[in-house]
Scaffold this motif. Sequence first.
Motif, PDB file in Angstrom:
ATOM      1  N   VAL A  57      14.580   9.642   2.265  1.00 38.12           N
ATOM      2  CA  VAL A  57      13.228   9.579   1.711  1.00 38.12           C
ATOM      3  C   VAL A  57      12.587   8.227   2.037  1.00 38.12           C
ATOM      4  O   VAL A  57      11.407   8.151   2.391  1.00 38.12           O
ATOM      5  N   ALA A  58      13.380   7.152   1.933  1.00 37.63           N
ATOM      6  CA  ALA A  58      12.849   5.822   2.277  1.00 37.63           C
ATOM      7  C   ALA A  58      12.456   5.762   3.744  1.00 37.63           C
ATOM      8  O   ALA A  58      11.403   5.214   4.099  1.00 37.63           O
ATOM      9  N   ALA A  59      13.282   6.322   4.618  1.00 37.08           N
ATOM     10  CA  ALA A  59      12.951   6.323   6.049  1.00 37.08           C
ATOM     11  C   ALA A  59      11.686   7.128   6.315  1.00 37.08           C
ATOM     12  O   ALA A  59      10.869   6.754   7.168  1.00 37.08           O
ATOM     13  N   ALA A  60      11.509   8.231   5.582  1.00 31.86           N
ATOM     14  CA  ALA A  60      10.290   9.027   5.752  1.00 31.86           C
ATOM     15  C   ALA A  60       9.065   8.237   5.318  1.00 31.86           C
ATOM     16  O   ALA A  60       8.014   8.283   5.982  1.00 31.86           O
ATOM     17  N   ARG A  61       9.163   7.506   4.201  1.00 33.40           N
ATOM     18  CA  ARG A  61       8.034   6.673   3.767  1.00 33.40           C
ATOM     19  C   ARG A  61       7.724   5.603   4.817  1.00 33.40           C
ATOM     20  O   ARG A  61       6.556   5.315   5.107  1.00 33.40           O
ATOM     21  N   LEU A  62       8.767   5.005   5.369  1.00 33.11           N
ATOM     22  CA  LEU A  62       8.556   3.980   6.392  1.00 33.11           C
ATOM     23  C   LEU A  62       7.936   4.573   7.649  1.00 33.11           C
ATOM     24  O   LEU A  62       7.072   3.952   8.283  1.00 33.11           O
ATOM     25  N   ALA A  63       8.365   5.778   8.018  1.00 32.50           N
ATOM     26  CA  ALA A  63       7.814   6.415   9.210  1.00 32.50           C
ATOM     27  C   ALA A  63       6.332   6.697   9.059  1.00 32.50           C
ATOM     28  O   ALA A  63       5.591   6.726  10.052  1.00 32.50           O
ATOM     29  N   GLU A  64       5.875   6.882   7.819  1.00 34.63           N
ATOM     30  CA  GLU A  64       4.462   7.187   7.588  1.00 34.63           C
ATOM     31  C   GLU A  64       3.591   5.942   7.557  1.00 34.63           C
ATOM     32  O   GLU A  64       2.383   6.036   7.740  1.00 34.63           O
ATOM     33  N   GLN A  65       4.175   4.772   7.309  1.00 34.95           N
ATOM     34  CA  GLN A  65       3.335   3.593   7.134  1.00 34.95           C
ATOM     35  C   GLN A  65       3.601   2.478   8.134  1.00 34.95           C
ATOM     36  O   GLN A  65       2.780   1.563   8.261  1.00 34.95           O
ATOM     37  N   LEU A  66       4.709   2.521   8.873  1.00 42.41           N
ATOM     38  CA  LEU A  66       4.995   1.444   9.817  1.00 42.41           C
ATOM     39  C   LEU A  66       4.284   1.672  11.144  1.00 42.41           C
ATOM     40  O   LEU A  66       4.157   2.809  11.604  1.00 42.41           O
ATOM     41  N   PRO A  67       3.854   0.613  11.797  1.00 41.27           N
ATOM     42  CA  PRO A  67       3.386   0.746  13.178  1.00 41.27           C
ATOM     43  C   PRO A  67       4.544   1.203  14.066  1.00 41.27           C
ATOM     44  O   PRO A  67       5.712   0.967  13.764  1.00 41.27           O
ATOM     45  N   ARG A  68       4.211   1.843  15.173  1.00 39.21           N
ATOM     46  CA  ARG A  68       5.246   2.377  16.044  1.00 39.21           C
ATOM     47  C   ARG A  68       6.197   1.289  16.522  1.00 39.21           C
ATOM     48  O   ARG A  68       7.412   1.515  16.626  1.00 39.21           O
ATOM     49  N   ALA A  69       5.688   0.102  16.800  1.00 42.16           N
ATOM     50  CA  ALA A  69       6.560  -0.972  17.279  1.00 42.16           C
ATOM     51  C   ALA A  69       7.617  -1.333  16.254  1.00 42.16           C
ATOM     52  O   ALA A  69       8.765  -1.626  16.594  1.00 42.16           O
ATOM     53  N   ASP A  70       7.233  -1.326  14.967  1.00 42.29           N
ATOM     54  CA  ASP A  70       8.208  -1.622  13.919  1.00 42.29           C
ATOM     55  C   ASP A  70       9.128  -0.428  13.667  1.00 42.29           C
ATOM     56  O   ASP A  70      10.332  -0.600  13.419  1.00 42.29           O
TER      57      ASP A  70
END
Length: 791
Positions: free
Chosen positions: A599-612
């Motif tokens: 779930v944390a990875a999904a949240r990060l995938a939605e808000q992080l820039p692609r480079a990050d």
Amino acid sequence: MQGTTPEALVDAVAAVEVAGDGIGRLVRPADRLCRPAPGPVLQTAGGATPRTVEGYIWGGMTSGGLAKATWALLFPFSLANVAHWMLPPVAPGSRAARVLGAALRTLLRLAALLLTVLFVTQVAVISLDLVATQCLAPGTGCLVDAVPEWSRRLPFTRVLIGLVPVALVVLVLHRVSTVEWSVAASARRVNHPVDRRSTMPGAHVVADPDTPTLRALHITAALAAVAVLTLGGPGGPDSAEAPARLVWAASAVLIGLCVVGVALHDDPPGQAPSRAGRWLRDGYGAVTRAVLLTGGWFALIGTAAARGPMPAVLVGTNATLQVVGVLLVVLAALVAVLIVPAAVLARPAWSGQARELRPWAGGVMAAPMLVVAGLLGGGFGAGVAYAVHPLIGMGELPSGYHYLVLLWGAAAALGLLAAVAVLASAGALRWLSSRRRPGGWAPELPLLHEGRPEDRDRAMSAWWWARFERRHTHHVLLLAAGVLTAGALVSLALRVNRVEPPAWLDPLHGVGVFAMAALAVALLRLVYLAARRPDAGRRLGILSDLASFWPREAHPVVPPCYALKVVPEVVARVVEHLAEPNTRVVLTGHSQGSLLVAVAAARLAEQLPRADLDRLGLVTAGSQLQWAYPRAFPAVVPHSSLTELAGELGGRWRALCRGTDPLGGAVTTWRRQVYDGTLIGVGYRPDGTEGALAPAQRGPTGALVLGGDHWLPDPQRGPFPGRRWRPGVSGHTDYTRDPEWDRAVAMAAGLEPLPSGAPPERVERSGQDERSGQDEPPAASGLPPAEPALT
């Protein structure tokens, strides 16, 4: 989870806290002076890479102390709340699906309200009826040392003695329901609101703004129900005096307002604040909640004044329990009827999936879960009454309890027969499988232990039983719901026809009394041990972790959702590490922790820039993310959401699994088979699609890597020079000690090429952060500590 030490979490001889608020704690390995120390260097094909290990400890949110231990007594409430999250998904664009979804959520909330009322009224049966009315009646000689004879003749003594325990129980329920885990301010600044339309796993696991209102409605309804019970029951007051009639009428009005409020509060996490949910939330605001709670307490206090001297018989007890029980049965039946067309409408979402990926029981698991919650709630309260009754030595329990006892007696007898049949069938199937080559039912087993027949034979039995448990866990729940329902139908038929149980059913009556009393005593003893001895408290761990993961959507009097604190703080910590441009982060999670980090990875995938995001990886071990969560909770963790997450991570999601693990299994692959001596299958592809995968490759330590799954030989191969080694079958334990662990972490970090041969991205890095999450099942299972962790 409880019992996990910081040292065990970060796999070090010493650990030190580096951040957190005491409830959610971030720890790192420590040197002899208790200073944070770097983790072991990660050896890869490209050389040695420095690594920082951090662990997030969240066990204090699910265990520790008497307050958290008492949550076990509210387990039926938790089951009712979990049932809400097990509902089938609402098919987009279907008005019928939306109507059915709203109706099912309403019915579940009403059933949860009845469970609260049933729990509190059963406390009133013991304190008001059994003790205050019957035991403390003048001249009985019962408990004369505790309550002198002269005090019993005073007008308000007995009614106060009966109502005070009820008030204390309600206060405890209110206190439990107000406990919340606050998110660190730094995490609140970093995390962005979740898109309600998101299809990523756990996207809708967010705080429900209606929880305070539901709490006020539940508490008010419980207080008013006790007032109605004391003054004569649902049929009306048993006194012609004006105060009694006034308090009874006011209590009935309060119950009606609570029922209406609970039924209409259907705005899942505030998704439609501009529609009906808006005016309803405004109407049941803080002032209205305060008025309702005040009215409920005044109703209870007014009952003590209006009741006056206690009657010889409390006539409202039996009628109140029967009305609540019948309504609960009706609601459960309606849920069972309506959930079938709702699942049919949702079926296109999973009809094209492999059979082993489809929701349990066709997506209708919420109905049996509610049945189990209702019957456990009724059985526990009655069991406490039957356990207390011999201690008092006199008095009569409500007549409705006799039919409830018959229900549990029939269910216990049927359950015993079913258990014998299941065990006999399992034994027969196990014997038959031993006569066949394991490649027929476990294609990975012969390949993992190729050339090592002793290890294969040692693992075969554990492999078979683990596979059996994973395949049939939901069947056990269905069986429990079935036998309890069968017992309920027998009891209900006798009650409706006003048939006294025949003499030949007396043995079932004795079995039922024993079963309910044993249930009550076992739960109370378990709570006592959990509060006094942490090691005993671990037995509650797996149930507590599962129940406490879900927000208070249907029932407000349940343990607070730890995911609402853990996930944002994990996300914030990852963002903090990724702020360093030369750092990569790998989230790792074991068992229940694998759901949290997904779930944390999904949240990060939605808000992080692609480079990050390209510097983020995920490793899960002993995970239920394929065989359990998408199948039990198809609307919250659907299979499609995991496919999307795998595509976002582009092959940097690695899953460690063992066939001997009864709680964890494969995550990224399915339909596995052996062809020409090679393991092949279907699974997630790095481009976000699903399809046939390249044949499995054998790793340097004997693991088979198919897609993102790393199948570990258990027992391990080796020992290998310079690597740790553990003899024997590990099952659900010690994933981090397997030599394949570091290789999976390196792949997730992009430091090792993927098995398909795709090269990792070339990114300059001076270090790597690896973050892990683990969950500890009960100590009785011999399983090791585990927690969500940053490493």
